[in-house]
Design a protein around this motif. Sequence first.
Motif, PDB file in Angstrom:
ATOM      1  N   ALA A 166     -22.046  71.615  42.833  1.00 38.86           N
ATOM      2  CA  ALA A 166     -21.161  72.514  41.909  1.00 38.86           C
ATOM      3  C   ALA A 166     -21.040  71.718  40.554  1.00 38.86           C
ATOM      4  CB  ALA A 166     -19.797  72.508  42.580  1.00 38.86           C
ATOM      5  N   ILE A 167     -20.740  70.508  40.540  1.00 39.90           N
ATOM      6  CA  ILE A 167     -20.446  69.752  39.217  1.00 39.90           C
ATOM      7  C   ILE A 167     -21.808  69.686  38.457  1.00 39.90           C
ATOM      8  CG2 ILE A 167     -20.262  67.435  38.054  1.00 39.90           C
ATOM      9  CD1 ILE A 167     -18.427  67.032  40.564  1.00 39.90           C
ATOM     10  N   ILE A 168     -23.068  69.586  39.043  1.00 37.08           N
ATOM     11  CA  ILE A 168     -24.211  69.722  38.274  1.00 37.08           C
ATOM     12  C   ILE A 168     -24.590  71.061  37.856  1.00 37.08           C
ATOM     13  CG2 ILE A 168     -26.764  69.549  38.639  1.00 37.08           C
ATOM     14  CD1 ILE A 168     -26.357  67.254  40.677  1.00 37.08           C
ATOM     15  N   LEU A 169     -24.175  71.990  38.520  1.00 35.11           N
ATOM     16  CA  LEU A 169     -24.432  73.300  38.061  1.00 35.11           C
ATOM     17  C   LEU A 169     -23.741  73.595  37.150  1.00 35.11           C
ATOM     18  CD1 LEU A 169     -26.045  75.961  38.616  1.00 35.11           C
ATOM     19  CD2 LEU A 169     -24.334  76.593  40.287  1.00 35.11           C
ATOM     20  N   SER A 170     -22.474  73.265  37.145  1.00 38.71           N
ATOM     21  CA  SER A 170     -21.461  73.348  35.871  1.00 38.71           C
ATOM     22  C   SER A 170     -21.800  72.643  34.523  1.00 38.71           C
ATOM     23  CB  SER A 170     -19.960  73.027  36.413  1.00 38.71           C
ATOM     24  OG  SER A 170     -19.575  73.934  37.537  1.00 38.71           O
ATOM     25  N   ILE A 171     -22.184  71.587  34.820  1.00 39.98           N
ATOM     26  CA  ILE A 171     -22.728  70.852  33.821  1.00 39.98           C
ATOM     27  C   ILE A 171     -23.941  71.505  32.875  1.00 39.98           C
ATOM     28  CG2 ILE A 171     -23.772  68.787  32.845  1.00 39.98           C
ATOM     29  CD1 ILE A 171     -21.970  67.156  35.023  1.00 39.98           C
ATOM     30  N   VAL A 172     -24.860  71.903  33.906  1.00 37.12           N
ATOM     31  CA  VAL A 172     -26.099  72.566  33.255  1.00 37.12           C
ATOM     32  C   VAL A 172     -25.704  74.042  32.496  1.00 37.12           C
ATOM     33  CG1 VAL A 172     -27.983  73.720  33.854  1.00 37.12           C
ATOM     34  CG2 VAL A 172     -27.654  71.627  34.977  1.00 37.12           C
ATOM     35  N   ASN A 173     -24.679  74.451  33.198  1.00 38.14           N
ATOM     36  CA  ASN A 173     -24.054  75.793  32.486  1.00 38.14           C
ATOM     37  C   ASN A 173     -23.421  75.423  31.189  1.00 38.14           C
ATOM     38  OD1 ASN A 173     -21.817  78.227  33.931  1.00 38.14           O
ATOM     39  ND2 ASN A 173     -22.975  77.981  31.853  1.00 38.14           N
ATOM     40  N   LEU A 174     -22.788  74.471  31.064  1.00 39.09           N
ATOM     41  CA  LEU A 174     -22.174  74.033  29.945  1.00 39.09           C
ATOM     42  C   LEU A 174     -22.988  73.787  28.687  1.00 39.09           C
ATOM     43  CD1 LEU A 174     -19.471  73.665  28.335  1.00 39.09           C
ATOM     44  CD2 LEU A 174     -19.335  71.528  29.080  1.00 39.09           C
ATOM     45  N   GLN A 175     -24.043  72.925  29.425  1.00 39.66           N
ATOM     46  CA  GLN A 175     -24.938  72.426  28.307  1.00 39.66           C
ATOM     47  C   GLN A 175     -25.704  73.589  27.542  1.00 39.66           C
ATOM     48  OE1 GLN A 175     -25.597  69.466  26.846  1.00 39.66           O
ATOM     49  NE2 GLN A 175     -23.657  68.719  28.012  1.00 39.66           N
ATOM     50  N   LEU A 176     -26.184  74.537  28.394  1.00 39.91           N
ATOM     51  CA  LEU A 176     -27.121  75.789  27.994  1.00 39.91           C
ATOM     52  C   LEU A 176     -26.011  76.624  27.372  1.00 39.91           C
ATOM     53  CD1 LEU A 176     -28.675  76.633  31.352  1.00 39.91           C
ATOM     54  CD2 LEU A 176     -29.781  75.777  29.214  1.00 39.91           C
ATOM     55  N   ALA A 177     -24.672  76.695  27.567  1.00 37.88           N
ATOM     56  CA  ALA A 177     -23.856  77.455  26.584  1.00 37.88           C
ATOM     57  C   ALA A 177     -23.791  76.837  25.284  1.00 37.88           C
ATOM     58  CB  ALA A 177     -22.586  77.598  27.325  1.00 37.88           C
ATOM     59  N   GLU A 178     -23.616  75.558  25.224  1.00 40.71           N
ATOM     60  CA  GLU A 178     -23.296  74.984  24.021  1.00 40.71           C
ATOM     61  C   GLU A 178     -24.723  75.094  23.155  1.00 40.71           C
ATOM     62  OE1 GLU A 178     -21.176  73.098  22.477  1.00 40.71           O
ATOM     63  OE2 GLU A 178     -19.362  73.107  23.813  1.00 40.71           O
ATOM     64  N   ALA A 179     -25.634  75.137  23.961  1.00 34.37           N
ATOM     65  CA  ALA A 179     -27.059  75.237  23.033  1.00 34.37           C
ATOM     66  C   ALA A 179     -27.121  76.536  22.233  1.00 34.37           C
ATOM     67  CB  ALA A 179     -28.244  75.021  23.992  1.00 34.37           C
ATOM     68  N   ASP A 180     -26.567  77.612  23.002  1.00 32.93           N
ATOM     69  CA  ASP A 180     -26.444  79.072  22.729  1.00 32.93           C
ATOM     70  C   ASP A 180     -25.450  79.185  21.691  1.00 32.93           C
ATOM     71  OD1 ASP A 180     -27.940  81.559  22.702  1.00 32.93           O
ATOM     72  OD2 ASP A 180     -26.139  82.532  23.505  1.00 32.93           O
ATOM     73  N   ARG A 181     -24.151  78.518  21.723  1.00 37.80           N
ATOM     74  CA  ARG A 181     -22.815  78.779  21.172  1.00 37.80           C
ATOM     75  C   ARG A 181     -22.241  77.408  20.798  1.00 37.80           C
ATOM     76  NH1 ARG A 181     -19.925  82.105  17.905  1.00 37.80           N
ATOM     77  NH2 ARG A 181     -17.533  81.644  18.136  1.00 37.80           N
TER      78      ARG A 181
END
Length: 633
Positions: A166-181
């Motif tokens: 869950a934590i890894i998935l959330s971190i990946v989610n946040l990193q991809l989001a920050e890359a786009d926004r």
Amino acid sequence: MKNLVKNKSLLNNFLAIFVLAVLMLWAKTYITQVTQFKLGVEGPLQQFLLLINPLGSALLFLSVAFLFKGKRKLTVLIFIYTLMTILLFANAVYYRFFSDFITLPTISQTQNFGDLGGSVLTLLKPYDVLFFVDIFVLIYIRFSKKINFQSGKIGFKMPAAVVAAAIILSIVNLQLAEADRPDLLSRGFDRSYIVKYLGMYNYSIYDSVKTFEASSERASADSSDIAEIINYTNSFSSQPNEKYFGKAKDMNVIYLHLESMQSFLIDYELDGEQVTPFLNSLVKNENTMYFDNFYHQTAQGKTSDAEFMLENSLFGLPQGSAFITKGQNTFEAAPSILKDYGYTSAVFHGNNGSFWNRNMIYNQFGYDEFFDESSYDTADSKNMAEYGLMDKPFFEQSQSLLETLPQPFYTKFITVAHHFPYKIDQDLVSIGKATTGDTSVDNYFQTARYADEAIEQFFTYLKESGLYENTMIVMYGDHYGISDNHNKAMEQIIGEEVTPVVNADLQRVPLFIHVPGMEGGVNHTYGGQIDLLPTVLHLLGVETKNNIHFGTDLLSEEHSEIVPFRNGNFVSPTIYSLDGKYYDPKTGEMLDESKMETAEKLKAMVEEKLHYSDKVVNGDLLRFHSKDGSIKE
């Protein structure tokens, strides 16, 4: 259910039930985010993020059940699952009217759930039952005698692996989001971005953190913070226009709060008949100035945000209502300022005084009187709307109360008849409904006409009583009445496609300023509710150089025509910034590349202004500021 029984060997195992719950919650949340919210998802990456962002949250929150033993594991799992479902459902219903998401401060506004209250049934849909079907599936598994649930020993490794995933998935989610926004979390003025990129549940965590940060600002604030604010507001304050400064000197002031009134109603004809004939006539009045590019700037505080801005020239908060969460703050509001000029002040409102915490915050604003429903005869149910006394009896009964005030007075009359869901006794209507098939839109015109007639009657009273010739009358729309969830129906009403630019222009609300002896006409200046206080004070001949305001005088040659919205968007005569994109307001097309640098600079200015206003409100910084502009140590 038969299939569940057939697979009871699997359902005897907690891990299998946990996986089932995660998959159901993931699917339900994704479907809700796609179908119930307008998130402006574009491109494969954003689509992917919208798909995966509920999964990490579902894994993380539901994994709490692993901490318990035996059947309590399953009980806790169902409990958490139900809470997450309720949160999801509540946001879906809230969004249908407000086009926004619930925040912690709005949950604390329980006395104001009347803002949905009796109207909430109109927001419910038959398919809403689907939000809860899966909960009954889990309850069946928990209590069915046909399923012999055995929790077994899961050990430490499996729960740890689930939490890690869950934590890894959330971190990946946040990193991809920050890359786009980039700076997604630090520039989070728009909640829809957080939901789009991080999901409904992570947004709730983000909102909780921001709420805590805001509540802790007051404790850490000191007088050095107000010095920074003074320097900032001085950098854009506007000098009065000599032509208008003091035009209403020593006159009474009457604010008429036009509930849910949008500017498209002005001169609009429904089936060949004017909807607001009296307001239309005021546009042509020789002593009335009508602003046709005036925008509401409210957020979750809606009506209270509008009042907050016009009284203080401070923006409403990004979460909840300042009326409720900052009711003990120090303010430099209009009633307090005008006390030094001999004005008495009062608010008239035919509803409960505690609604929006008005009976407390009006004292902080410096009001002398608040005439709430206890001052009115509300015994006849025919005279009552869902949110107080209907406008015609409200104005009639207010007359004797108004006459008790010494002059000059500063007053505000808050109407309620033209309020969602726009229900009205058909014996009181004088115009038909629209026929779009959307109930909210169709009913909107009948209550608008009723409000127009009530205002005309009040104007007649002012003239007959002799008040009219010595009174400045300011009429303003508080917020939209028809949200962008009804844009399909609105396309039938306005006869054109509701593009992003058209949708922004639908946020225009009427502003009338009537001053006897002042030259009237239609003023095309861009402005918003944040600009009302300096405008009105300058018309009264009151200098504002020592006050902290975030708006500028609409009549000043130095007025800023950049109109910020609470979510960081803005409009201006040349550039509209809407949901991360820039538009040319004249063509409705995306902004030419050559103007992008200017647009980015304006965007940064808007975010800076919102930031500093929030700093004043959250830090209660005006407690360090004196009337003469000096700093209190």
